[in-house]
Design an enzyme around this catalytic site. Structure first.
Site, PDB file in Angstrom:
ATOM      1  N   VAL A   1      11.062   4.275 -10.680  1.00  0.00           N
ATOM      2  CA  VAL A   1      10.511   5.581 -11.057  1.00  0.00           C
ATOM      3  C   VAL A   1      11.114   6.634 -10.125  1.00  0.00           C
ATOM      4  O   VAL A   1      11.210   6.418  -8.914  1.00  0.00           O
ATOM      5  CB  VAL A   1       8.972   5.578 -10.958  1.00  0.00           C
ATOM      6  CG1 VAL A   1       8.402   6.945 -11.323  1.00  0.00           C
ATOM      7  CG2 VAL A   1       8.390   4.507 -11.879  1.00  0.00           C
TER       8      VAL A   1
ATOM      9  N   ARG B   1       8.505   5.310   1.849  1.00  0.00           N
ATOM     10  CA  ARG B   1       9.124   5.916   3.040  1.00  0.00           C
ATOM     11  C   ARG B   1       9.601   7.358   2.800  1.00  0.00           C
ATOM     12  O   ARG B   1       9.979   8.017   3.761  1.00  0.00           O
ATOM     13  CB  ARG B   1      10.278   5.030   3.543  1.00  0.00           C
ATOM     14  CG  ARG B   1       9.773   3.720   4.155  1.00  0.00           C
ATOM     15  CD  ARG B   1      10.852   2.947   4.882  1.00  0.00           C
ATOM     16  NE  ARG B   1      10.311   1.842   5.650  1.00  0.00           N
ATOM     17  CZ  ARG B   1      10.250   0.566   5.247  1.00  0.00           C
ATOM     18  NH1 ARG B   1      10.700   0.227   4.055  1.00  0.00           N
ATOM     19  NH2 ARG B   1       9.730  -0.364   6.023  1.00  0.00           N
TER      20      ARG B   1
ATOM     21  N   HIS C   1       4.549   2.145  -8.057  1.00  0.00           N
ATOM     22  CA  HIS C   1       3.552   1.060  -8.041  1.00  0.00           C
ATOM     23  C   HIS C   1       2.624   1.167  -9.251  1.00  0.00           C
ATOM     24  O   HIS C   1       2.293   0.160  -9.889  1.00  0.00           O
ATOM     25  CB  HIS C   1       2.674   1.154  -6.791  1.00  0.00           C
ATOM     26  CG  HIS C   1       3.382   0.955  -5.497  1.00  0.00           C
ATOM     27  ND1 HIS C   1       3.632   1.975  -4.622  1.00  0.00           N
ATOM     28  CD2 HIS C   1       3.877  -0.164  -4.903  1.00  0.00           C
ATOM     29  CE1 HIS C   1       4.243   1.513  -3.541  1.00  0.00           C
ATOM     30  NE2 HIS C   1       4.421   0.210  -3.695  1.00  0.00           N
TER      31      HIS C   1
ATOM     32  N   SER D   1       9.524   6.139  -3.176  1.00  0.00           N
ATOM     33  CA  SER D   1       9.420   5.115  -2.132  1.00  0.00           C
ATOM     34  C   SER D   1       8.336   5.533  -1.158  1.00  0.00           C
ATOM     35  O   SER D   1       8.150   6.736  -0.899  1.00  0.00           O
ATOM     36  CB  SER D   1      10.764   5.003  -1.393  1.00  0.00           C
ATOM     37  OG  SER D   1      10.577   4.420  -0.117  1.00  0.00           O
TER      38      SER D   1
ATOM     39  N   GLY E   1       0.804  -1.214   0.000  1.00  0.00           N
ATOM     40  CA  GLY E   1       0.000   0.000   0.000  1.00  0.00           C
ATOM     41  C   GLY E   1       0.837   1.263   0.000  1.00  0.00           C
ATOM     42  O   GLY E   1       2.015   1.245  -0.322  1.00  0.00           O
ATOM     43  N   ASN E   2       0.183   2.378   0.361  1.00  0.00           N
ATOM     44  CA  ASN E   2       0.811   3.702   0.303  1.00  0.00           C
ATOM     45  C   ASN E   2       1.434   3.912  -1.086  1.00  0.00           C
ATOM     46  O   ASN E   2       2.611   4.215  -1.226  1.00  0.00           O
ATOM     47  CB  ASN E   2       1.851   3.856   1.418  1.00  0.00           C
ATOM     48  CG  ASN E   2       2.214   5.321   1.620  1.00  0.00           C
ATOM     49  OD1 ASN E   2       3.370   5.702   1.619  1.00  0.00           O
ATOM     50  ND2 ASN E   2       1.218   6.161   1.743  1.00  0.00           N
TER      51      ASN E   2
ATOM     52  N   LYS F   1      12.607  -2.761  -9.644  1.00  0.00           N
ATOM     53  CA  LYS F   1      14.066  -2.865  -9.480  1.00  0.00           C
ATOM     54  C   LYS F   1      14.559  -1.995  -8.336  1.00  0.00           C
ATOM     55  O   LYS F   1      15.705  -2.108  -7.929  1.00  0.00           O
ATOM     56  CB  LYS F   1      14.761  -2.419 -10.762  1.00  0.00           C
ATOM     57  CG  LYS F   1      14.704  -3.411 -11.886  1.00  0.00           C
ATOM     58  CD  LYS F   1      15.633  -2.938 -12.995  1.00  0.00           C
ATOM     59  CE  LYS F   1      15.481  -3.750 -14.243  1.00  0.00           C
ATOM     60  NZ  LYS F   1      16.333  -3.233 -15.325  1.00  0.00           N
TER      61      LYS F   1
ATOM     62  N   GLN G   1      15.577  -7.780  -3.360  1.00  0.00           N
ATOM     63  CA  GLN G   1      14.294  -8.476  -3.222  1.00  0.00           C
ATOM     64  C   GLN G   1      13.914  -9.148  -4.544  1.00  0.00           C
ATOM     65  O   GLN G   1      13.502 -10.316  -4.579  1.00  0.00           O
ATOM     66  CB  GLN G   1      13.216  -7.469  -2.804  1.00  0.00           C
ATOM     67  CG  GLN G   1      11.794  -7.996  -2.909  1.00  0.00           C
ATOM     68  CD  GLN G   1      10.771  -7.020  -2.355  1.00  0.00           C
ATOM     69  OE1 GLN G   1      10.615  -6.917  -1.149  1.00  0.00           O
ATOM     70  NE2 GLN G   1      10.045  -6.315  -3.204  1.00  0.00           N
TER      71      GLN G   1
HETATM   72  O1  PAF Z   1       8.059  -4.630  -2.007  1.00  0.00           O
HETATM   73  C1  PAF Z   1       7.077  -4.710  -1.241  1.00  0.00           C
HETATM   74  O2  PAF Z   1       6.196  -3.848  -1.201  1.00  0.00           O
HETATM   75  C2  PAF Z   1       6.973  -5.899  -0.297  1.00  0.00           C
HETATM   76  O3  PAF Z   1       8.239  -6.325   0.115  1.00  0.00           O
HETATM   77  C3  PAF Z   1       6.161  -7.073  -0.896  1.00  0.00           C
HETATM   78  C4  PAF Z   1       6.851  -7.643  -2.125  1.00  0.00           C
HETATM   79  C5  PAF Z   1       4.763  -6.607  -1.266  1.00  0.00           C
HETATM   80  C6  PAF Z   1       6.047  -8.196   0.135  1.00  0.00           C
HETATM   81  O4  PAF Z   1       5.401  -7.770   1.289  1.00  0.00           O
END
Ligand code: PAF
Length: 275
Positions: free
Chosen positions: A173, A184, A33, A182, A27-28, A145, A150
């Site tokens: 982006v 954050r 995204h 981000s 979220g956020n 990326k 991750q």
């Molecule tokens: O990148 C994220 O937002 C999180 O690490 C994910 C992949 C949704 C897993 O909680």
């Protein structure tokens, strides 16, 4: 957009969804995204997203309780970009009993860089992503990326467990001044926000020096750390690694990535640039 709080409800509709492209989130939402959700449309008939703030990937001193929760605004953005189904479970639905089984990624990949400063982070990420993939059963799943390590760990997990899912990377982006978007970034004060692109500029400087033929990567890493420190940051790492597995490159290796993480005030920022 249909919102599904339960696994059973989601599975019932997805049975007839055709090829599914999946974008998991906490979220956020920001433009990063949204770009992934837009990109997802080229990878499936139905775009599914999830919104779940995953307790397992937060350390005891991290911001799980204060992590921004902006459900209504997130739903509006997802609907506008064409997400057809949102899986939004609460903790009881996702973890009805304490999660006793975990996915433990290879320590050589998960205990370095981010993992060194966030112990257990990738175990939490891999566990929830495995669970989400098992619930949604997509044909493609998209990850930015911006979270380079991750992305690598999820790609390797999917390959090692032979999941029939294509992992699709999305480009980072950035704001016009270079700062990687981000969730954050919202923690930054006005002054910190003006200072924040220094991390991007430091990584970009290294990238350009490598492209110009500079062989001494350690000197470049230390120079960037010193510059950040001199500007009031607490750098955690600046590292040039191989894109494939984030291990140390040998002389003349190509396919590199420069990654950095640093605290600006109490906000931890990460970024990376492929070379
Ligand atoms: O990148 C994220 O937002 C999180 O690490 C994910 C992949 C949704 C897993 O909680």
């Amino acid at each position: 957009m249909q919102i599904h709080p339960t696994i059973a409800g989601l599975r019932a509709v997805l049975a007839k969804a055709g090829r599914i492209a999946f974008v998991p989130t906490m979220g956020n939402l920001h433009e990063g995204h949204i770009a992934l959700m837009h990109q997802a449309q080229g990878h499936g008939d139905t775009v599914v997203s999830s919104l779940f703030v995953n307790r397992l990937q937060f350390g005891p001193k991290e911001d799980f309780d204060t992590y921004p929760r902006t459900f209504e605004a997130d739903c509006e953005k997802m609907a506008a970009v064409g997400v057809a189904h949102l899986f939004a479970p609460d903790e009881r639905e996702m973890y009805p009993m304490p999660q006793a089984y975990h996915v433990q990624p290879d320590p050589a990949q998960a205990d370095i860089l981010e993992g060194e400063f966030r112990p257990g982070f990738f175990r939490g990420v891999a566990t929830v992503v495995m669970k989400l993939l098992s619930i949604v059963q997509p044909q493609a799943a998209l990850f930015g990326k911006k979270d380079y390590q991750q992305l690598m760990i999820i790609r390797n997990m999917v390959r090692e467990f032979a999941l029939p899912i294509e992992i699709v990377p999305g480009e980072t982006v950035r704001a016009t001044d270079g700062l990687a978007l981000s969730s954050r970034n919202g923690y930054l004060s006005e002054t910190e926000r003006a200072e924040a692109p220094r991390l991007y500029r430091a990584l970009d400087h290294i990238r350009k020096d490598i492209q110009a033929g500079e062989p001494d990567l350690a000197r470049l890493e230390q120079g960037a750390m010193a510059e950040l420190r001199a500007s009031g940051w607490i750098p955690q790492y600046v590292a040039v690694r191989k894109q494939l597995d984030l291990q140390l490159p040998a002389a003349h290796d190509s396919g590199l990535v420069v990654l950095g993480a640093a605290l600006l005030g109490s906000t931890r920022l990460i970024d990376n640039l492929e070379v």
